[in-house]
Design an enzyme around this catalytic site. Structure first.
Site, PDB file in Angstrom:
ATOM      1  N   GLY A 203     -16.186  26.362  33.158  1.00  0.00           N
ATOM      2  CA  GLY A 203     -15.557  27.721  33.319  1.00  0.00           C
ATOM      3  C   GLY A 203     -15.041  28.229  32.117  1.00  0.00           C
ATOM      4  CG  HIS A 204     -11.142  26.376  30.924  1.00  0.00           C
ATOM      5  ND1 HIS A 204     -11.000  25.266  31.327  1.00  0.00           N
ATOM      6  CD2 HIS A 204     -10.001  27.241  31.403  1.00  0.00           C
ATOM      7  CE1 HIS A 204      -9.852  25.297  32.319  1.00  0.00           C
ATOM      8  NE2 HIS A 204      -9.145  26.313  32.127  1.00  0.00           N
TER       9      HIS A 204
ATOM     10  CE  LYS B  11     -10.879  28.892  40.818  1.00  0.00           C
ATOM     11  NZ  LYS B  11      -9.750  28.481  40.307  1.00  0.00           N
TER      12      LYS B  11
ATOM     13  CB  SER C 214     -10.449  24.564  39.718  1.00  0.00           C
ATOM     14  OG  SER C 214      -9.140  24.311  39.604  1.00  0.00           O
TER      15      SER C 214
HETATM   16  P1  AMP Z   1      -6.365  27.900  33.390  1.00  0.00           P
HETATM   17  O1  AMP Z   1      -6.407  26.798  32.111  1.00  0.00           O
HETATM   18  O2  AMP Z   1      -6.651  27.510  34.911  1.00  0.00           O
HETATM   19  O3  AMP Z   1      -5.004  28.776  33.335  1.00  0.00           O
HETATM   20  O4  AMP Z   1      -7.406  29.055  33.255  1.00  0.00           O
HETATM   21  C1  AMP Z   1      -7.481  29.768  31.944  1.00  0.00           C
HETATM   22  C2  AMP Z   1      -8.469  30.773  32.093  1.00  0.00           C
HETATM   23  O5  AMP Z   1     -10.051  30.472  32.583  1.00  0.00           O
HETATM   24  C3  AMP Z   1      -8.108  31.839  33.098  1.00  0.00           C
HETATM   25  O6  AMP Z   1      -8.299  32.988  32.591  1.00  0.00           O
HETATM   26  C4  AMP Z   1      -8.962  31.609  34.283  1.00  0.00           C
HETATM   27  O7  AMP Z   1      -9.270  32.667  35.191  1.00  0.00           O
HETATM   28  C5  AMP Z   1     -10.102  31.093  33.608  1.00  0.00           C
HETATM   29  N1  AMP Z   1     -11.169  30.366  34.600  1.00  0.00           N
HETATM   30  C6  AMP Z   1     -10.684  29.240  35.206  1.00  0.00           C
HETATM   31  N2  AMP Z   1     -11.724  28.584  35.881  1.00  0.00           N
HETATM   32  C7  AMP Z   1     -12.742  29.342  35.566  1.00  0.00           C
HETATM   33  C8  AMP Z   1     -13.996  29.390  36.228  1.00  0.00           C
HETATM   34  N3  AMP Z   1     -14.385  28.649  37.216  1.00  0.00           N
HETATM   35  N4  AMP Z   1     -14.792  30.468  35.746  1.00  0.00           N
HETATM   36  C9  AMP Z   1     -14.480  31.551  34.772  1.00  0.00           C
HETATM   37  N5  AMP Z   1     -13.161  31.321  34.259  1.00  0.00           N
HETATM   38  C10 AMP Z   1     -12.177  30.465  34.839  1.00  0.00           C
END
Ligand code: AMP
Length: 281
Positions: free
Chosen positions: A36-37, A151, A187
């Site tokens: 996702g990232h 997400k 996630s």
């Molecule tokens: P985080 O590391 O959880 O703070 O996420 C960093 C970025 O990645 C944030 O903008 C999230 O919304 C995005 N993100 C996390 N999981 C996903 C996913 N499954 N699909 C798309 N973007 C994601």
């Protein structure tokens, strides 16, 4: 790929790149990177000359200390993934770099109670922490484009509000949710699911699709209570499931909104999962 820990060093590099008219895309993350990232990185690489990814587990957005302590750190494999996809610059600061003692980094902004509903209700102070860290990172990276995931719907909605209100000249690009084959939204917390809850969790995506398929066919309150029931009988503990307006995240009672989404948060054992689906736009 260049890795910066120091604030001044990355600022110098960015101003050099800007002096060469390079467009900058910025992807803030907390590490433990998954596909996702990587989808966000790819989008930035497609749209911008230079892609910067930050990895910083921001303590001010954790309302639950345990969650912060247990947050996975996979920096070596993160760097490998970023190098492989073609990210140009990684910013990997320490807490002291982001929150130096001599700097007042509070952001005074009226979030119009957007930070108090849904996620905000269950995670007090969370969005104030998110706003604070994203503002600080934007001040350092000064990107042309900021890439965030659908997400975290409420998160990007609040960040868009911040960009508007503070007149920050960065364009937000929202990237669709990247899912496992069985529908579970990717996630960093998924690795902490027990195998039992891992197999139960895809019901969340099924429930979101049920809501989408039945919108306007069943009364909204009936959809919502059926979904809560579906999640519970499948062993999850929902905190909320709501059909809301995609602009201000206020509940939808009758069909007079153009942009409608369903949002959900549910516990799968000790792990709290969130997800959403766009019903119409
Ligand atoms: P985080 O590391 O959880 O703070 O996420 C960093 C970025 O990645 C944030 O903008 C999230 O919304 C995005 N993100 C996390 N999981 C996903 C996913 N499954 N699909 C798309 N973007 C994601």
């Amino acid at each position: 790929m260049q890795i910066f820990v120091n604030e001044q060093a990355i600022k110098n590099r960015i101003s050099f790149l800007k002096s060469k008219n390079k467009s900058i895309g910025f992807v803030p993350t907390m590490g433990a990177l998954h596909d996702g990232h990587i989808a966000l990185m790819k989008e930035s690489i497609n749209q911008c000359d230079i892609t910067i990814c930050s990895i910083f587990v921001n303590p001010t957005q954790f309302n639950n200390k345990e969650d912060l302590i247990k947050y996975p750190n996979t920096i070596e494999s993160d760097l490998k993934k970023l190098r492989k996809v073609g990210v140009d610059i990684v910013f990997y600061p320490t807490e002291k770099v982001i929150y130096p003692k001599n700097l007042d980094l509070s952001v005074n902004l009226d979030l119009e109670k957007m930070d108090e509903k849904w996620e905000g209700e269950f995670r007090a102070g969370h969005f104030k922490g998110v706003v604070q860290v994203v503002k600080r990172l934007l001040d350092i990276a000064t990107p042309n484009f900021l890439f965030m995931g659908q997400k975290d719907f409420q998160q990007f909605t609040i960040i868009q509000m911040m960009l508007n209100k503070l007149k920050i000249p960065t364009k937000l690009v929202v990237v669709p949710i990247f899912r496992e084959k069985d529908g579970l939204a990717m996630s960093s917390r998924n690795v902490r699911l027990t195998s039992d809850f891992r197999s139960k969790s895809p019901i969340i995506y099924k429930a979101l699709n049920y809501a989408k398929d039945n919108y306007l066919k069943l009364p909204i309150t009936e959809i919502e209570s059926n979904v809560l029931n579906l999640l519970e009988v499948n062993g999850l503990k929902p905190e909320y499931f709501k059909i809301v307006n995609g602009i201000d995240l206020e509940v939808v009672n009758v069909d007079n909104d153009k942009y409608v989404i369903a949002i959900v948060a549910a516990w799968a054992g000790d792990i709290r999962l969130i997800d959403n689906i766009i019903i119409k736009k």
